[in-house]
Design a protein around this motif. Structure first.
Motif, PDB file in Angstrom:
ATOM      1  N   ASP A   1      -0.940  -5.282  -4.868  1.00 47.82           N
ATOM      2  CA  ASP A   1      -1.021  -5.522  -3.455  1.00 47.82           C
ATOM      3  C   ASP A   1       0.043  -4.368  -2.673  1.00 47.82           C
TER       4      ASP A   1
ATOM      5  N   ALA B   1      -6.955  -5.450   2.168  1.00 50.04           N
ATOM      6  CA  ALA B   1      -6.625  -5.640   3.419  1.00 50.04           C
ATOM      7  C   ALA B   1      -7.263  -7.129   3.815  1.00 50.04           C
TER       8      ALA B   1
ATOM      9  N   SER C   1       6.436   1.218   1.148  1.00 49.27           N
ATOM     10  CA  SER C   1       6.658  -0.163   1.214  1.00 49.27           C
ATOM     11  C   SER C   1       8.039  -0.471   1.681  1.00 49.27           C
TER      12      SER C   1
ATOM     13  N   SER D   1       4.231  -4.518   1.346  1.00 50.05           N
ATOM     14  CA  SER D   1       3.312  -3.215   1.348  1.00 50.05           C
ATOM     15  C   SER D   1       3.691  -2.734   2.909  1.00 50.05           C
ATOM     16  N   ALA D   2       3.018  -1.658   3.034  1.00 53.05           N
ATOM     17  CA  ALA D   2       2.995  -0.870   4.339  1.00 53.05           C
ATOM     18  C   ALA D   2       2.270  -1.722   5.287  1.00 53.05           C
ATOM     19  N   ARG D   3       0.979  -2.151   4.978  1.00 52.60           N
ATOM     20  CA  ARG D   3       0.156  -2.831   5.838  1.00 52.60           C
ATOM     21  C   ARG D   3       0.704  -4.324   5.779  1.00 52.60           C
ATOM     22  N   GLU D   4       1.531  -4.995   4.912  1.00 54.37           N
ATOM     23  CA  GLU D   4       2.094  -6.134   5.182  1.00 54.37           C
ATOM     24  C   GLU D   4       3.060  -6.304   6.352  1.00 54.37           C
ATOM     25  N   TYR D   5       3.903  -5.251   6.036  1.00 54.86           N
ATOM     26  CA  TYR D   5       5.324  -5.016   7.152  1.00 54.86           C
ATOM     27  C   TYR D   5       4.669  -4.956   8.531  1.00 54.86           C
ATOM     28  N   GLU D   6       3.458  -3.942   8.695  1.00 57.77           N
ATOM     29  CA  GLU D   6       2.940  -3.831   9.994  1.00 57.77           C
ATOM     30  C   GLU D   6       2.553  -5.289  10.442  1.00 57.77           C
ATOM     31  N   ASP D   7       2.025  -6.158   9.636  1.00 57.64           N
ATOM     32  CA  ASP D   7       1.364  -7.553   9.921  1.00 57.64           C
ATOM     33  C   ASP D   7       2.624  -8.166  10.551  1.00 57.64           C
TER      34      ASP D   7
END
Length: 398
Positions: A74, A178, A351, A95-101
């Motif tokens: 992930d 994603a 991350s 993850s970087a994307r999860e943290y943005e979310d």
């Protein structure tokens, strides 16, 4: 990155339904505007609730299992290793994307179809509320409809949080990469009486309504302020609601099922009832810091606070501060007991590890972590009525 947060986020393993479990399930109480009775269980339509498990308000997101060390499909990478080594159930790897979310969720936004769900005694997932203007409303869904399956996965017997995760695209194969965003499709199998049908809806980006205000007893009665979570702007919403409340009726601050959120927002909310002074202290790696209310609040309006076992983190901070400062009578059942503070730590691979850095204390010095807040008046099913009686004794409405 965000500042200190007090969401009750147990240590997670893989994401799967992680953000959903963090935000979406006030399963102990539902937000039903315009009534003193709580009946529904918000699901994909409300950011609040974290931690939720079937109706208890004490659920935790799953821990990592069955993954070899160093495997991070992930993208949580180094953060996952840091969190695993910490041994702390409240630390979380993104993850970087999860943290943005996650930051977007803290801002009060989510992607979903606008449904609130509850689980019937026989295990069926039933719609308890439909958000006006949402994809679900446009498709004609109604409270009482049965959600039989989401993208072919049966809902009956599954925890509501898992069903919600599928609605939002936070579970299943798609969540390995994603997560589906606004405009992505989700197919629902539905039932209403003898009718069974299938709808394909397009997810949309919506904003949570974490503060609901009403006066069910009229303009001179108590103002009920229901707060689901402390996301961006929640504190000011509460301050505005208090400014317009009837001094005669007082305020019933309903924090049942509140899952916490941003520390600053809880402090701003406390400022609505205080004219300055200490709200809480917390330590960051051994260095103590203090949180103070802003001036200009209403220190005279009568206040009763409703809490229960689903009241967590920043919700406990607010209830405990008002109790210690003598500004409110707390009514309900003992709260969850999550009094730790997390701060984000960016890792070299992008991350983010949110690590517990300390615990907070009430103005009296008492700790909340593992203890919770004990109400001044213990009450369960009749808590709202008892709180209204308390308000009348404090000089509030009838």
């Amino acid at each position: 990155m965000t500042g200190p947060s007090l969401f009750a986020r147990p240590r997670r393993s893989r994401r799967g339904a992680a953000l959903t479990l963090v935000f979406v399930s006030v399963l102990a109480t539902g937000a039903a505007a315009g009534t003193w009775k709580e009946t529904g269980h918000p699901a994909d339509g409300q950011q609040v609730s974290g931690r939720a498990a079937d109706g208890a308000g004490h659920g935790h997101r799953p821990t990592r299992s069955g993954r070899p060390a160093g495997a991070h499909p992930d993208g949580s990478g180094a953060a996952d290793d840091v969190v695993s080594r910490s041994g702390d159930r409240w630390s979380t790897a993104f993850s970087a994307r999860e943290y943005e979310d996650f930051q977007r969720e803290l801002g009060g936004e989510y992607v979903g179809v606008g449904l609130w769900l509850r689980q019937a005694p026989d295990g069926r997932a039933l719609v308890s509320r439909v958000r006006p203007g949402s994809p679900a409303a446009a498709a004609g869904l109604r409270p009482g409809d049965e959600l039989r399956a989401v993208d072919g996965v049966a809902s009956r017997g599954s925890p509501v949080t898992e069903v919600v995760a599928r609605l939002r695209g936070d579970a299943g194969p798609a969540a390995e990469g994603a997560a589906p965003g606004a405009g992505s499709g989700v197919t629902l199998e539905l039932g209403r009486g003898t009718r069974q049908w299938t709808e394909t809806l397009r997810r949309a980006r919506m904003r949570d309504q974490n503060v609901i205000t009403d006066r069910p007893d009229g303009p001179d009665g108590p103002t009920r302020i229901k707060v689901g979570a402390f996301t961006s702007g929640t504190g000011e919403e509460i301050r505005r609601a208090v400014r317009t409340a009837s001094p005669r009726g007082g305020v019933l601050l309903d924090l049942r099922g509140n899952t916490g959120g941003l520390v600053d927002e809880a402090v701003t909310a406390a400022s609505a009832f205080l004219d300055g002074g200490l709200v809480a202290t917390y330590d960051v790696r051994g260095s103590q810091r203090a949180l103070y209310a802003k001036g200009g609040g209403n220190p005279d309006i009568p206040v009763a606070v409703l809490v229960d076992g689903g009241t967590m983190s920043a919700g406990e901070l607010l209830a405990g501060a008002l109790q210690d400062r003598g500004r409110a009578v707390v009514v309900g059942t003992p709260t969850f007991g999550k009094g730790s503070v997390q701060l984000p730590s960016a890792q070299p691979d992008g991350s983010v590890a949110e690590l517990t850095v300390g615990r907070y204390r009430m103005p009296s010095g008492r700790e909340v972590d593992e203890h919770g807040i004990t109400p001044d008046l213990i009450a369960e099913d009749d808590a709202p009525a008892r709180a209204r009686t308390v308000l009348s004794g404090l000089g509030g409405g009838a």
